[in-house]
Design an enzyme around this catalytic site. Structure first.
Site, PDB file in Angstrom:
ATOM      1  N   GLU A  41       0.846  -1.197   0.000  1.00  0.00           N
ATOM      2  CA  GLU A  41       0.000   0.000   0.000  1.00  0.00           C
ATOM      3  C   GLU A  41       0.885   1.253   0.000  1.00  0.00           C
ATOM      4  O   GLU A  41       1.833   1.356   0.790  1.00  0.00           O
ATOM      5  CB  GLU A  41      -0.873  -0.025   1.250  1.00  0.00           C
ATOM      6  CG  GLU A  41      -1.788   1.175   1.437  1.00  0.00           C
ATOM      7  CD  GLU A  41      -2.646   1.053   2.695  1.00  0.00           C
ATOM      8  OE1 GLU A  41      -3.567   1.859   2.846  1.00  0.00           O
ATOM      9  OE2 GLU A  41      -2.390   0.140   3.513  1.00  0.00           O
ATOM     10  N   LYS A 109      -9.080   2.714  -2.503  1.00  0.00           N
ATOM     11  CA  LYS A 109      -9.447   2.134  -1.219  1.00  0.00           C
ATOM     12  C   LYS A 109     -10.808   2.659  -0.773  1.00  0.00           C
ATOM     13  O   LYS A 109     -11.074   3.861  -0.807  1.00  0.00           O
ATOM     14  CB  LYS A 109      -8.379   2.476  -0.186  1.00  0.00           C
ATOM     15  CG  LYS A 109      -8.513   1.735   1.138  1.00  0.00           C
ATOM     16  CD  LYS A 109      -7.302   2.017   2.015  1.00  0.00           C
ATOM     17  CE  LYS A 109      -7.333   1.181   3.292  1.00  0.00           C
ATOM     18  NZ  LYS A 109      -6.116   1.413   4.109  1.00  0.00           N
ATOM     19  N   CYS A 143      -5.454  -3.131   2.006  1.00  0.00           N
ATOM     20  CA  CYS A 143      -5.306  -3.178   3.458  1.00  0.00           C
ATOM     21  C   CYS A 143      -6.622  -3.415   4.196  1.00  0.00           C
ATOM     22  O   CYS A 143      -7.164  -4.509   4.151  1.00  0.00           O
ATOM     23  CB  CYS A 143      -4.612  -1.900   3.930  1.00  0.00           C
ATOM     24  SG  CYS A 143      -3.963  -1.981   5.628  1.00  0.00           S
TER      25      CYS A 143
END
Length: 259
Positions: A41, A109, A143
């Site tokens: 990430e 994300k 994540c």
């Protein structure tokens, strides 16, 4: 298909150094027979870049995509790497897939973690970003997204064979549990491969757990990294090897019957 995962110690705010590290890993991955390299990430910027995000963000088709595309092309593989994406006046915590020869895809994300991410980034609505590489259907998360089972299930129902998850998992009890237990469960309950690729070491803001993992549909770990230090993991992604597991654990089929 053989894949590689780079557990990386990024330098916050130094995109040039981080791109050089990804390029070196791409050469090693290609030499090891990999057709896909996954970096963590915000690997290009460093997760702990903080105020530097405002200066080193890049549009989806900007310089970061060009540089990663060139690295992919030069090494004959595809790359997934996290970067800070700018779009107009907004900034997203994103991951880029590029094969260097015409296929690019960007995932933003959807579930931002903590005040730090919420300060620097805008969340995107949950979605299914899918690409195909070497006959493998690949979906992307970042994540914290993987900690919500709905996200992996959505990709599995869309036909993903492999879910790649660049991450910046922090060191601690919960981080160890996520790496050692949750990732394998996500793979098992959805009958997909999951590649969870983390930072290591520390910066001025965070200490990272390492513990990158590549899990198979039957819950076995195909590759795992230690808590400390950079490493390049390799794993073979062969969905046909897990026909027995899919026959025994028919979660997706049985779910579809109830819809």
């Amino acid at each position: 298909m053989r894949i590689a995962a780079l557990q990386m110690r990024a330098i916050p705010g130094d995109s040039e150094a981080n791109l050089a590290r990804i390029a070196a890993a791409a050469a090693d991955a290609a030499a090891g027979g990999a057709k896909l390299l996954i970096a963590p990430e915000l690997a290009v910027t460093g997760y702990g870049a903080g105020e530097a995000f405002a200066q080193i963000g890049s549009p989806a088709s900007g310089v970061v995509a060009e540089r990663l595309g060139a690295i992919a092309r030069e090494n004959g593989l595809a790359i997934v790497a996290g970067f800070a994406e700018t779009d107009g006046g907004e900034r997203y915590n994103s991951a880029l897939f590029t094969d260097g020869i015409g296929t690019n895809a960007v995932y933003r994300k959807s579930h931002l973690y903590g005040d730090y991410e919420r300060h620097w980034f805008r969340p995107e609505a949950p979605g299914s970003i899918m690409v195909e590489l070497g006959g493998i259907r690949l979906g992307m998360l970042i994540c914290y997204d993987v900690e919500f089972p709905e996200n992996v299930r959505r990709l599995a129902l869309a036909g993903a064979d492999l879910v790649v998850v660049p991450t910046a998992l922090p060191k601690g009890t919960s981080g160890t549990f996520i790496a050692n237990h949750m990732i394998a469960v996500r793979a098992f309950e959805n009958q997909v491969f999951v590649a969870y690729v983390n930072h290591c070491g520390a910066d001025d803001h965070f200490t990272y757990a390492g513990l990158s993992r590549i899990a198979a549909p039957d819950g076995r770990l195909l590759a795992e990294a230690p808590a400390e230090g950079e490493t390049l993991l390799f794993a073979e992604i062969r969905p046909e090897d897990f026909a027995r597991s899919k026959a025994e654990n028919t979660y997706l089929y049985d779910l579809a019957r109830q819809i």
